[in-house]
Design a protein around this motif. Structure first.
Motif, PDB file in Angstrom:
ATOM      1  N   LEU A   1      32.062  46.209  78.201  1.00  0.00           N
ATOM      2  CA  LEU A   1      33.189  47.514  77.588  1.00  0.00           C
ATOM      3  C   LEU A   1      34.289  46.871  78.153  1.00  0.00           C
ATOM      4  CD1 LEU A   1      31.323  48.736  81.244  1.00  0.00           C
ATOM      5  CD2 LEU A   1      30.927  49.565  79.551  1.00  0.00           C
TER       6      LEU A   1
ATOM      7  N   CYS B   1      28.262  48.334  81.205  1.00  0.00           N
ATOM      8  CA  CYS B   1      28.197  46.736  82.814  1.00  0.00           C
ATOM      9  C   CYS B   1      28.711  46.273  81.730  1.00  0.00           C
ATOM     10  CB  CYS B   1      26.706  46.345  83.077  1.00  0.00           C
ATOM     11  SG  CYS B   1      25.657  46.053  81.751  1.00  0.00           S
TER      12      CYS B   1
ATOM     13  N   PRO C   1      30.698  41.764  82.581  1.00  0.00           N
ATOM     14  CA  PRO C   1      31.072  41.306  83.622  1.00  0.00           C
ATOM     15  C   PRO C   1      32.031  41.584  84.632  1.00  0.00           C
ATOM     16  CG  PRO C   1      30.519  39.625  81.997  1.00  0.00           C
ATOM     17  CD  PRO C   1      30.324  41.009  82.029  1.00  0.00           C
ATOM     18  N   HIS C   2      33.453  41.532  84.449  1.00  0.00           N
ATOM     19  CA  HIS C   2      34.352  42.088  85.318  1.00  0.00           C
ATOM     20  C   HIS C   2      35.405  43.440  84.603  1.00  0.00           C
ATOM     21  CE1 HIS C   2      34.292  37.294  84.190  1.00  0.00           C
ATOM     22  NE2 HIS C   2      34.404  37.157  85.132  1.00  0.00           N
ATOM     23  N   ALA C   3      35.339  43.678  83.839  1.00  0.00           N
ATOM     24  CA  ALA C   3      36.408  45.041  82.652  1.00  0.00           C
ATOM     25  C   ALA C   3      35.558  46.037  83.587  1.00  0.00           C
ATOM     26  CB  ALA C   3      35.417  45.173  81.044  1.00  0.00           C
TER      27      ALA C   3
ATOM     28  N   CYS D   1      27.842  46.505  73.137  1.00  0.00           N
ATOM     29  CA  CYS D   1      29.215  45.663  72.616  1.00  0.00           C
ATOM     30  C   CYS D   1      29.407  44.523  72.957  1.00  0.00           C
ATOM     31  CB  CYS D   1      29.622  46.640  73.212  1.00  0.00           C
ATOM     32  SG  CYS D   1      29.615  48.447  72.630  1.00  0.00           S
ATOM     33  N   THR D   2      29.359  43.572  73.233  1.00  0.00           N
ATOM     34  CA  THR D   2      29.683  42.117  73.594  1.00  0.00           C
ATOM     35  C   THR D   2      29.555  41.176  72.795  1.00  0.00           C
ATOM     36  OG1 THR D   2      26.875  41.279  73.094  1.00  0.00           O
ATOM     37  CG2 THR D   2      27.632  42.076  75.573  1.00  0.00           C
TER      38      THR D   2
ATOM     39  N   ARG E   1      24.452  38.634  71.680  1.00  0.00           N
ATOM     40  CA  ARG E   1      23.973  39.657  71.534  1.00  0.00           C
ATOM     41  C   ARG E   1      21.889  39.747  71.492  1.00  0.00           C
ATOM     42  NH1 ARG E   1      28.013  42.653  69.434  1.00  0.00           N
ATOM     43  NH2 ARG E   1      28.304  41.964  67.689  1.00  0.00           N
TER      44      ARG E   1
ATOM     45  N   GLU F   1      25.998  46.952  68.282  1.00  0.00           N
ATOM     46  CA  GLU F   1      27.697  46.275  67.362  1.00  0.00           C
ATOM     47  C   GLU F   1      28.022  46.145  66.314  1.00  0.00           C
ATOM     48  OE1 GLU F   1      30.451  47.158  66.243  1.00  0.00           O
ATOM     49  OE2 GLU F   1      31.155  48.419  67.223  1.00  0.00           O
ATOM     50  N   LYS F   2      28.494  45.144  65.532  1.00  0.00           N
ATOM     51  CA  LYS F   2      27.934  44.739  64.014  1.00  0.00           C
ATOM     52  C   LYS F   2      29.042  43.138  65.072  1.00  0.00           C
ATOM     53  CE  LYS F   2      32.103  43.802  63.146  1.00  0.00           C
ATOM     54  NZ  LYS F   2      33.117  43.244  63.714  1.00  0.00           N
TER      55      LYS F   2
ATOM     56  N   HIS G   1      30.282  49.867  61.438  1.00  0.00           N
ATOM     57  CA  HIS G   1      31.436  51.291  61.293  1.00  0.00           C
ATOM     58  C   HIS G   1      31.867  51.275  60.554  1.00  0.00           C
ATOM     59  CE1 HIS G   1      35.431  49.014  61.799  1.00  0.00           C
ATOM     60  NE2 HIS G   1      34.095  47.776  62.737  1.00  0.00           N
TER      61      HIS G   1
ATOM     62  N   TRP H   1      35.965  34.442  71.895  1.00  0.00           N
ATOM     63  CA  TRP H   1      35.085  34.104  71.192  1.00  0.00           C
ATOM     64  C   TRP H   1      34.716  34.276  69.356  1.00  0.00           C
ATOM     65  CZ3 TRP H   1      34.065  37.880  68.263  1.00  0.00           C
ATOM     66  CH2 TRP H   1      33.997  39.295  68.539  1.00  0.00           C
TER      67      TRP H   1
ATOM     68  N   TYR I   1      33.108  55.711  63.885  1.00  0.00           N
ATOM     69  CA  TYR I   1      31.738  55.516  65.666  1.00  0.00           C
ATOM     70  C   TYR I   1      31.613  57.425  65.919  1.00  0.00           C
ATOM     71  CZ  TYR I   1      32.067  50.920  65.641  1.00  0.00           C
ATOM     72  OH  TYR I   1      32.756  49.705  65.630  1.00  0.00           O
TER      73      TYR I   1
END
Ligand code: NAP
Length: 316
Positions: free
Chosen positions: A18, A42, A44-46, A73-74, A79, A96-97, A125, A164, A273
């Motif tokens: 997210l 889902c 971890p934090h957002a 969307c990580t 992925r 996602e790309k 996209h 990342w 999108y």
């Protein structure tokens, strides 16, 4: 899961990851499509406002087993494992790309989705930018002399906090650069081969910050791409095409703007999108997949063939 009885009830969607792109594009695009319903997400934090959010996929799916399709969307490095888990439980997948960190992982996701009978969209996209199809038609009617790509943006402005990107598998400036390659591989009729790549890589990073890439199409058209993550001032996401008879086409603003021989050609104001999600829904309805990895192959080839050149330390 087989074919859905689409048409009466909206397709129920969950999001994994997210961060920026989920918030900027996925959430509003799903909400803007009457055939889709955003059930939960889902991360971890957002915890974006207004989204039912869980810490991980297991918690999300336990609370919402009704979710039929999941957009991942990580960052790309994780992925494949997430896609494997999504496919294992028989949900349709929107990647996602870039589709994965390596070609091997991307092919594995494709094979797993086919074996399970779920739809897979490996999204690009930029292929949904409004002027891309017009450029493709223009090129199809001509012989080309050259193609030049300038994809130059300020990483500090567009990717704050996204460490990342400069880690192994994060692709560095190829993270936006692969968008230009997704357009290139859509508008050119033939395959593209990498001939030379200079990968300027900060001494404290694992992925390049500037790249000069020389490619050749199968029919012999030279293609030069310049990627710059340190661009100050005007930001540029342009592709310049010249025909053998010296006609010129420019795709600008990441594929939203089109100029032919100096004349601006008006484009519909379609966002990328919403088009991608419409495509995802249609794929699921038809029981099909769309997974073309040619842009990722070019990046992989550039990394295989390229010279790593030390660049000054990058500090955000
Ligand atoms: P981002 O802002 O760093 O967001 C990534 C999110 O993934 C973070 O919120 C992070 O979680 C979450 N995450 C990390 N590990 C996870 C896990 N194991 N399970 C679930 N979620 C996890 O990055 P982004 O810009 O959104 O980019 C994500 C992908 O979208 C990249 O592949 C990128 O190329 C692509 N993309 C980005 C843009 C853009 O303009 N930013 C445009 C198009 C495509 P927490 O924050 O909760 O720790």
């Amino acid at each position: 899961m087989g074919l859905l009885s689409l048409g009466r009830k909206p397709l129920k969607i969950g999001l994994i990851g997210l961060g920026k792109i989920a918030v900027d594009q996925h959430i509003p695009s799903i909400r803007g499509n009457k055939n889709l319903e955003l059930v939960a997400g889902c991360s971890p934090h957002a915890r974006p406002e207004g989204v039912q959010a869980y810490k991980d996929m297991d918690a999300m799916m336990s609370a919402h087993p009704e979710i039929e399709a999941i957009a991942i969307c990580t960052p790309p490095q994780i992925r494949h494992e997430i896609a494997r888990q999504v496919i294992d439980i028989g949900r349709h997948v929107f990647l996602e790309k870039p589709p994965a960190a390596t070609l091997g992982e991307a092919e594995s996701i494709k094979a797993m989705a086919a074996a399970k009978g779920v739809s897979l969209l490996a999204s690009w996209h930029s292929r949904f930018a409004p002027a891309v199809e017009a450029a493709r038609e223009w090129i199809a009617a001509r012989e080309l002399r050259s193609v030049t790509i300038h994809w130059k943006e300020n990483v500090r402005q567009w990717h704050p906090g996204q460490r990342w990107i400069f880690e192994a598998g994060g692709m560095g400036v190829f993270d936006p650069g692969i968008n230009s390659l997704s357009i290139l591989t859509r508008i050119l009729p033939d395959a593209v081969m990498v001939k030379k790549a200079d990968l300027h890589t900060p001494v404290n990073c694992q992925a390049p910050i500037q790249v000069e890439l020389d490619m050749l199409s199968e029919s012999g058209v030279p293609i030069r791409a310049e990627y710059d993550f340190l661009q100050e001032g005007v930001q540029t996401w342009s592709i310049y095409v010249e025909s053998k008879s010296f006609e010129k086409l420019t795709l600008s603003m990441g594929g939203a703007g089109l100029e032919i021989d100096g004349k601006t050609i008006a484009q519909p104001k379609e966002a990328e999108y919403p088009g991608l999600y419409k495509h995802f829904y249609e794929l699921i309805k038809k029981g099909e997949s769309d997974a073309d990895f040619s842009p990722l192959r070019i990046v992989a080839d550039a990394m295989l063939l390229g010279r790593r050149i030390d660049a000054p330390e990058y500090i955000e």
